[in-house]
Design a protein around this motif. Structure first.
Motif, PDB file in Angstrom:
ATOM      1  N   ARG A   1      31.692  28.585  39.400  1.00  0.00           N
ATOM      2  CA  ARG A   1      31.260  29.646  38.478  1.00  0.00           C
ATOM      3  C   ARG A   1      31.703  31.010  39.005  1.00  0.00           C
ATOM      4  N   HIS A   2      31.364  31.253  40.269  1.00  0.00           N
ATOM      5  CA  HIS A   2      31.676  32.565  40.835  1.00  0.00           C
ATOM      6  C   HIS A   2      33.184  32.786  40.904  1.00  0.00           C
ATOM      7  N   TYR A   3      33.868  31.793  41.500  1.00  0.00           N
ATOM      8  CA  TYR A   3      35.310  31.990  41.717  1.00  0.00           C
ATOM      9  C   TYR A   3      36.074  31.988  40.403  1.00  0.00           C
ATOM     10  N   GLY A   4      35.662  31.133  39.461  1.00  0.00           N
ATOM     11  CA  GLY A   4      36.352  31.066  38.181  1.00  0.00           C
ATOM     12  C   GLY A   4      36.241  32.360  37.405  1.00  0.00           C
ATOM     13  N   ASN A   5      35.071  32.989  37.435  1.00  0.00           N
ATOM     14  CA  ASN A   5      34.906  34.235  36.699  1.00  0.00           C
ATOM     15  C   ASN A   5      35.783  35.330  37.272  1.00  0.00           C
ATOM     16  N   VAL A   6      35.775  35.466  38.597  1.00  0.00           N
ATOM     17  CA  VAL A   6      36.564  36.549  39.203  1.00  0.00           C
ATOM     18  C   VAL A   6      38.054  36.289  39.008  1.00  0.00           C
ATOM     19  N   LEU A   7      38.462  35.030  39.257  1.00  0.00           N
ATOM     20  CA  LEU A   7      39.888  34.708  39.159  1.00  0.00           C
ATOM     21  C   LEU A   7      40.384  34.855  37.722  1.00  0.00           C
ATOM     22  N   SER A   8      39.588  34.376  36.748  1.00  0.00           N
ATOM     23  CA  SER A   8      40.047  34.468  35.358  1.00  0.00           C
ATOM     24  C   SER A   8      40.182  35.928  34.959  1.00  0.00           C
ATOM     25  N   GLY A   9      39.281  36.789  35.476  1.00  0.00           N
ATOM     26  CA  GLY A   9      39.395  38.210  35.190  1.00  0.00           C
ATOM     27  C   GLY A   9      40.711  38.773  35.680  1.00  0.00           C
ATOM     28  N   SER A  10      41.076  38.425  36.936  1.00  0.00           N
ATOM     29  CA  SER A  10      42.311  39.012  37.459  1.00  0.00           C
ATOM     30  C   SER A  10      43.531  38.438  36.762  1.00  0.00           C
ATOM     31  N   VAL A  11      43.477  37.122  36.413  1.00  0.00           N
ATOM     32  CA  VAL A  11      44.627  36.524  35.714  1.00  0.00           C
ATOM     33  C   VAL A  11      44.822  37.188  34.353  1.00  0.00           C
ATOM     34  N   ILE A  12      43.706  37.382  33.616  1.00  0.00           N
ATOM     35  CA  ILE A  12      43.829  37.984  32.291  1.00  0.00           C
ATOM     36  C   ILE A  12      44.320  39.419  32.400  1.00  0.00           C
ATOM     37  N   SER A  13      43.831  40.154  33.433  1.00  0.00           N
ATOM     38  CA  SER A  13      44.298  41.537  33.604  1.00  0.00           C
ATOM     39  C   SER A  13      45.805  41.581  33.810  1.00  0.00           C
ATOM     40  N   VAL A  14      46.308  40.677  34.682  1.00  0.00           N
ATOM     41  CA  VAL A  14      47.747  40.674  34.956  1.00  0.00           C
ATOM     42  C   VAL A  14      48.523  40.329  33.696  1.00  0.00           C
ATOM     43  N   LEU A  15      48.037  39.323  32.953  1.00  0.00           N
ATOM     44  CA  LEU A  15      48.746  38.909  31.741  1.00  0.00           C
ATOM     45  C   LEU A  15      48.774  40.040  30.721  1.00  0.00           C
ATOM     46  N   VAL A  16      47.634  40.740  30.561  1.00  0.00           N
ATOM     47  CA  VAL A  16      47.585  41.835  29.586  1.00  0.00           C
ATOM     48  C   VAL A  16      48.521  42.962  30.001  1.00  0.00           C
ATOM     49  N   ALA A  17      48.532  43.270  31.312  1.00  0.00           N
ATOM     50  CA  ALA A  17      49.416  44.331  31.788  1.00  0.00           C
ATOM     51  C   ALA A  17      50.869  43.976  31.515  1.00  0.00           C
ATOM     52  N   ALA A  18      51.235  42.705  31.785  1.00  0.00           N
ATOM     53  CA  ALA A  18      52.616  42.287  31.550  1.00  0.00           C
ATOM     54  C   ALA A  18      52.946  42.321  30.065  1.00  0.00           C
ATOM     55  N   GLY A  19      51.990  41.885  29.242  1.00  0.00           N
ATOM     56  CA  GLY A  19      52.222  41.901  27.801  1.00  0.00           C
ATOM     57  C   GLY A  19      52.404  43.312  27.275  1.00  0.00           C
TER      58      GLY A  19
END
Lengths: 299, 97
Positions: A203-221
């Motif tokens: 729960r903890h790691y998935g929330n933090v990691l998904s946040g950073s992955v989505i941030s990177v994807l949005v920035a690239a997009g």
């Protein structure tokens, strides 16, 4: 009197400096060792070096180093907040420290009961460590909480505590609790017991990691979008990523600030609830009573 | 042939990751229901606001777990599985040849 005040100030400044230095060290390590790239980069923690061990090599990664930096910074923050305590003339930072401690005590008392009042430091430590680790993204460092190994370590610690408090009435009582409500359900109970630390860590790691992955994807997009919209214009306007200004920051407020603090709170809350509900308080009290009676009879 | 095999591996990993995230539907509906009920409760008893909010956030976090399991599987499929599968394929090919 004046020299005392001056030495007080100097110690203050030193403590503040020691609070900031770990983060600067982290940034310096990040800049020195991280290979730079312009592409979308979603990678795990950087491995600085590996130590040879008899069974399995021990890699020293960015997440370990960063969590130690956070520990040092929090240690000096605590020293700074408790520096110059006085009963008659409380300073502003003393009020702050008292407020934090009262908050933690209230939280633990309302969720765990009076028997567990010794748990205040543990819960507060987990919460502060988690919050500061997640907020490391704000200064561009790798957050240790997005590494599964770090959070799994915390979850394992919590699991050991849960099992210890379940065993308080003796191992037989603990084993009997698996056959509750019917012995037929024992395998399911064992699975749910094992799933507790795994789900906490995920729960903890998935929330933090998904946040950073989505941030990177949005920035690239957004970078691609600017190229599509303004790429044909020659010169500065065509190359500058206009859409990347501001929009990722709004996401960062949710994913880094809100989610990081919320996950820390939830991790601490679940720790308290699992430990408090796993502890068979009534049976334990009865057992203690019986023990007392036995002692009295013998005497 | 090897290129085709590697392409199939990568494509299937991406498809699997996408399909794993279908599990996001469940937590979405569950959390929506939880928040709706919490709003109703606060509307009925505004003085219980803080307790209801805390309980709701806890419940949301627990309900989110299934979605996060799917997320972990999707992340494994995207970042870890392709390299492993390609390595296994290449090893098998070198063993044959």
């Amino acid at each position: 009197m004046k020299s005392e005040e001056r030495s007080f100030r100097i110690v203050d400044a030193l403590l503040l400096l020691m609070m900031i230095i770990p983060f600067l060290c982290g940034i310096a390590l990040h800049v020195m060792f991280k290979p730079s790239s312009d592409d979308i980069e979603i990678a795990g923690a950087l491995i600085f070096f590996t130590i040879k061990m008899p069974f399995q090599d021990l890699p020293i990664t960015e997440s370990q180093v960063n969590s130690w930096l956070v520990i040092i910074a929090v240690f000096f923050l605590c020293l700074f907040l408790t520096h110059g305590l006085s009963a008659t003339k409380p300073t502003r930072r003393q009020h702050l420290a008292e407020m934090a401690i009262e908050l933690a005590e209230n939280l633990v008392h309302s969720n765990m009961g009076d028997y567990f009042s010794g748990f205040v430091p543990f819960v507060a430590a987990i919460m502060v460590l988690s919050v500061f680790s997640s907020l490391l993204t704000l200064i561009g460092l790798y957050p240790p909480t997005s590494d599964f190994n770090v959070v799994a370590g915390w979850a394992l610690l919590v699991f050991i505590l849960i099992t210890y408090y379940k065993m308080k009435c003796g191992p037989v009582h603990y084993l009997k609790s698996f056959g509750d409500p019917v012995p037929f359900l024992a395998p399911l109970n064992i699975i749910s017991e094992v799933a507790t630390p795994i789900s906490m860590a995920f729960r903890h790691y998935g929330n933090v990691l998904s946040g950073s992955v989505i941030s990177v994807l949005v920035a690239a997009g957004l970078q691609g979008l600017t190229k599509l919209a303004l790429g044909r214009i020659e010169g500065f306007i065509g190359e500058f990523p206009f859409f990347q200004i501001g929009i990722p920051a709004i996401l960062s407020i949710y994913f880094d600030l809100f989610s990081g603090c919320l996950q820390a709170f939830i991790f601490a809350m679940l720790t308290m609830l699992y430990i408090a509900t796993g502890f068979p308080e009534d049976d334990y009290k009865e057992k203690m009573k019986k023990k007392k009676m036995k002692l009295q009879k013998e005497n | 042939m090897v290129e085709l095999a590697i392409g199939i591996i990568l494509g299937c990993c991406a498809l699997g990751a996408g399909m794993a995230m279908i599990a996001g539907i469940g937590p979405g509906i569950g959390e929506g229901t939880a928040v709706a009920s919490a709003c109703e409760a606060i509307g009925r008893q505004p003085e219980c606001r803080s307790t209801v909010t805390t309980t709701m956030l806890m419940g949301c976090a627990v309900a989110e777990t299934t979605g996060l399991y799917a997320l972990v599987i999707a992340i494994l499929l995207i970042f870890v599985a392709p390299g492993r599968f390609v390595n296994i394929l290449l090893e098998n090919i070198s063993n044959l040849g």
